[in-house]
Design an enzyme around this catalytic site. Structure first.
Site, PDB file in Angstrom:
ATOM      1  N   LYS A 180      23.343 107.348   2.819  1.00  0.00           N
ATOM      2  CA  LYS A 180      22.193 108.068   3.382  1.00  0.00           C
ATOM      3  C   LYS A 180      22.580 108.725   4.698  1.00  0.00           C
ATOM      4  O   LYS A 180      22.681 108.065   5.736  1.00  0.00           O
ATOM      5  CB  LYS A 180      21.004 107.141   3.620  1.00  0.00           C
ATOM      6  CG  LYS A 180      19.747 107.987   3.892  1.00  0.00           C
ATOM      7  CD  LYS A 180      18.698 107.303   4.708  1.00  0.00           C
ATOM      8  CE  LYS A 180      18.985 107.297   6.170  1.00  0.00           C
ATOM      9  NZ  LYS A 180      19.056 108.614   6.815  1.00  0.00           N
ATOM     10  N   GLY A 232      24.333 103.390  14.029  1.00  0.00           N
ATOM     11  CA  GLY A 232      23.192 104.072  14.628  1.00  0.00           C
ATOM     12  C   GLY A 232      22.715 103.322  15.849  1.00  0.00           C
ATOM     13  O   GLY A 232      23.494 102.591  16.480  1.00  0.00           O
ATOM     14  N   SER A 233      21.444 103.474  16.154  1.00  0.00           N
ATOM     15  CA  SER A 233      20.917 102.897  17.386  1.00  0.00           C
ATOM     16  C   SER A 233      20.749 101.383  17.279  1.00  0.00           C
ATOM     17  O   SER A 233      20.605 100.838  16.181  1.00  0.00           O
ATOM     18  CB  SER A 233      19.565 103.534  17.706  1.00  0.00           C
ATOM     19  OG  SER A 233      18.662 103.230  16.671  1.00  0.00           O
ATOM     20  N   THR A 234      20.716 100.732  18.422  1.00  0.00           N
ATOM     21  CA  THR A 234      20.519  99.284  18.459  1.00  0.00           C
ATOM     22  C   THR A 234      19.140  98.918  17.894  1.00  0.00           C
ATOM     23  O   THR A 234      19.005  97.929  17.175  1.00  0.00           O
ATOM     24  CB  THR A 234      20.691  98.782  19.902  1.00  0.00           C
ATOM     25  OG1 THR A 234      22.033  99.067  20.301  1.00  0.00           O
ATOM     26  CG2 THR A 234      20.439  97.283  20.021  1.00  0.00           C
ATOM     27  N   ALA A 236      17.344 100.443  15.554  1.00  0.00           N
ATOM     28  CA  ALA A 236      17.365 100.493  14.085  1.00  0.00           C
ATOM     29  C   ALA A 236      18.234  99.361  13.532  1.00  0.00           C
ATOM     30  O   ALA A 236      17.882  98.730  12.525  1.00  0.00           O
ATOM     31  CB  ALA A 236      17.877 101.843  13.610  1.00  0.00           C
ATOM     32  N   GLY A 237      19.348  99.082  14.209  1.00  0.00           N
ATOM     33  CA  GLY A 237      20.241  98.009  13.763  1.00  0.00           C
ATOM     34  C   GLY A 237      19.540  96.663  13.747  1.00  0.00           C
ATOM     35  O   GLY A 237      19.726  95.851  12.839  1.00  0.00           O
ATOM     36  N   GLU A 254      27.259  98.944  13.554  1.00  0.00           N
ATOM     37  CA  GLU A 254      27.925  99.625  14.672  1.00  0.00           C
ATOM     38  C   GLU A 254      26.836 100.306  15.473  1.00  0.00           C
ATOM     39  O   GLU A 254      26.270 101.296  15.022  1.00  0.00           O
ATOM     40  CB  GLU A 254      28.918 100.677  14.149  1.00  0.00           C
ATOM     41  CG  GLU A 254      30.012 100.138  13.259  1.00  0.00           C
ATOM     42  CD  GLU A 254      31.052  99.324  13.993  1.00  0.00           C
ATOM     43  OE1 GLU A 254      30.927  99.135  15.221  1.00  0.00           O
ATOM     44  OE2 GLU A 254      31.990  98.863  13.330  1.00  0.00           O
ATOM     45  N   CYS A 288      29.087 106.661  20.775  1.00  0.00           N
ATOM     46  CA  CYS A 288      28.646 105.306  21.143  1.00  0.00           C
ATOM     47  C   CYS A 288      29.593 104.606  22.114  1.00  0.00           C
ATOM     48  O   CYS A 288      29.156 103.822  22.936  1.00  0.00           O
ATOM     49  CB  CYS A 288      28.512 104.486  19.878  1.00  0.00           C
ATOM     50  SG  CYS A 288      29.963 104.647  18.823  1.00  0.00           S
ATOM     51  N   GLU A 386      21.638 103.140  27.355  1.00  0.00           N
ATOM     52  CA  GLU A 386      22.451 104.192  26.743  1.00  0.00           C
ATOM     53  C   GLU A 386      21.693 105.513  26.803  1.00  0.00           C
ATOM     54  O   GLU A 386      20.557 105.602  26.342  1.00  0.00           O
ATOM     55  CB  GLU A 386      22.748 103.835  25.281  1.00  0.00           C
ATOM     56  CG  GLU A 386      23.655 104.854  24.627  1.00  0.00           C
ATOM     57  CD  GLU A 386      23.970 104.514  23.179  1.00  0.00           C
ATOM     58  OE1 GLU A 386      23.029 104.287  22.406  1.00  0.00           O
ATOM     59  OE2 GLU A 386      25.162 104.469  22.840  1.00  0.00           O
TER      60      GLU A 386
END
Ligand code: NAD
Length: 483
Positions: A180, A232-234, A236-237, A254, A288, A386
């Site tokens: 995706k 992706g972002s923290t 979403a992770g 990651e 990142c 970030e």
């Protein structure tokens, strides 16, 4: 200018009519014009893609059961097809996310075929079975099996390289993949699908289903997915990890970073500037692992501030398709708003702006000037969060111990670097930085070594043998004692 438009979705080895008429429109961050569109996937398209990947994986004589050499032949053809499209691939990434073209040629055109061949070779050269004489009289046969159907979710900032950090080891290992891509960068993913089709990847081995966050969440949760690999972002992770925790589904994450470049008191500043640019401001500040906190010794603080300010101010900002451009636009107006919000916060909290802070005088596009802040400490918001834009903070330290303490005082732990005329001294300090990866006098992710983070930067590793192992599970057969 003509636009790049697709009508089908690459599912099950061919272009399929999407289940709905929803579309994703892509805009140039440089001209702000529409540059292309693709179908948006719906849950029904995800179902079809996962079913195709499941069927391909479960086929007892199919991809996952092939000898690694057989897969390597197909992946070599895939690499060749990508090489034939490398310059168009780089251009597509640049017109979608603003990555300077010279960088896109390295990362987006150049890197994917290298990764495909690297992981195919590794798989071909891996021992099939590790035979271990047992302690109980028998023998243990230990092997690595492909983990299954992989749901891979990638961001827009380095879309092709990040895609292949996942695809190359997953496919080499014998997994099948549902990918995706992010909505901002879909045109490169469709070109990649064209290369896969031309290379003759077997039906269902790779499927590409673009969409937003809801579609990503639907894929993560799908009952037929065996492993999730996310960049992706923290935020979403964390959501993805919660789902995977509930489902006991293996996941590699990651995520974001706020890495530190430690400039020791014997650093050769003039010799370091080119590498320091790459470590701190590459890709318009949208990577990142960038070392966006620059830690400078008090004894040379003014000198460092002057040098970094001069570096940032000297960068040519402009059309990312121009090979002379060092800094292009940010990916979206939303991203520019976010970065400008942080610049305002930096000023409000009393940091001293030494260069940039505004928008360059360019007619269109989501540009932000390369920006440097000095005279702040590590508690400032811009030193902790970030930003994902071209904004650096220069933080003073007294001695090496304090530099290390500041570098480690972060919720993140992804990259970092130590700069010195004495490689041994720098390397010893680098060994103490609490982070997944640290460079000495430069920063670059060498494919042979594991890349990834700790703390809020994620878990699991990509690249190196560890990156292949992420798509395998261990399997043991206990043979009985002889006789
Ligand atoms: P994002 O997390 O919003 O989106 C990344 C991808 O995840 C997109 O494809 C998006 O559609 C999807 N997504 C978002 N929410 C989801 C959810 N709940 N479930 C499933 N899928 C979901 O990130 P972004 O803002 O687009 O990208 C920038 C971020 O990515 C930065 O924080 C950056 O540090 C991070 N990043 C990390 C690495 C790394 O290797 N550590 C590399 C590149 C980018």
């Amino acid at each position: 200018m003509s636009t790049i438009d697709y009508t089908g979705l690459y599912i099950g080895g061919s272009w399929q009519t999407p289940a709905t008429s929803e579309r994703i429109d892509v805009h140039s961050p440089t001209t702000e014009d529409a540059i292309g569109s693709v179908p948006a996937s719906s849950p029904r398209d995800i179902d079809r893609a996962v079913t195709a990947a499941r069927r391909a994986f479960d086929d007892p004589t199919g991809w996952s059961a092939w000898h690694p050499k057989q897969r390597a032949e197909v992946l070599d053809r895939f690499a060749t097809e990508l090489e034939g499209r490398a310059s168009e691939m780089s251009r597509r990434v640049t017109i979608q996310n603003g990555m300077p073209i010279w960088l896109a040629e390295q990362f987006e055109g150049g890197f994917p075929p290298i990764l495909l061949r690297y992981f195919s070779d590794m798989m071909v050269n891996s021992p099939e079975v590790d035979t271990r004489p047992g302690m109980l009289g028998g023998t243990a046969l230990v092997s690595r099996k492909p983990i299954g159907v992989v749901g891979a979710i990638v961001p827009w900032n380095v879309p092709q390289a990040i895609t292949f950090l996942k695809l190359a080891p997953a496919l080499a290992a014998g997994c099948t993949v549902v990918l995706k891509p992010a909505e901002e960068t879909v045109l490169d993913a469709f070109l990649m699908a064209e290369a896969a089709l031309a290379a003759g990847l077997p039906e269902g081995v790779l499927n590409v289903v673009p969409g937003g966050r809801e579609i990503g969440a639907y894929l993560v949760e799908h009952p037929d997915i065996d492993k999730v690999s996310f960049t992706g972002s923290t935020a979403a992770g964390r959501a993805i990890a919660e789902t995977c925790g509930r489902l006991l589904r293996p996941v590699t994450l990651e995520l974001g970073g706020k890495s530190a470049a430690i400039l020791l008191d014997d650093v050769d500043l003039s010799a370091s500037m080119e590498s320091l640019f790459a470590a701190t401001l590459l890709n318009n500040g949208q990577i990142c692992w960038l070392n966006t906190r620059v830690l400078a010794p008090r004894s040379r603080y003014d000198e460092v501030v002057d040098a970094v300010t001069a570096l940032a101010a000297s960068l040519h900002v402009g059309d990312p398709l121009d090979p002379a451009t060092k800094l292009g636009p940010l990916v979206s107006s939303r991203q520019r708003d976010r970065v400008e919000g942080y610049i305002a916060k930096g000023k409000a909290e009393g940091a001293r702006l030494t260069t940039g802070g505004g928008r360059p005088t360019i007619d269109s596009g989501w540009f932000v000037e390369p920006t440097v802040f000095a005279d702040l400490d590590n508690s400032a918001t811009i030193a902790r969060e970030e930003i994902f834009g071209p904004v650096l903070s220069i933080i003073p330290f007294r001695d090496d111990a304090e530099a290390l303490a500041i570098a480690n005082d972060s919720e993140y732990g992804l990259g970092g670097s130590v700069w010195s005329s004495d490689i041994d001294r720098a390397s010893a300090l680098a060994g103490k930085v609490r982070s997944g990866t640290v460079g000495v006098n430069h920063y670059s992710n060498d494919p042979v070594a594991p890349f990834g983070g700790i703390k809020n930067s994620g878990m699991g590793r990509e690249l190196g043998p560890e990156g292949l192992h992420a798509f395998q599970h261990l399997h043991t057969v206990y043979l009985p004692p002889a006789g």
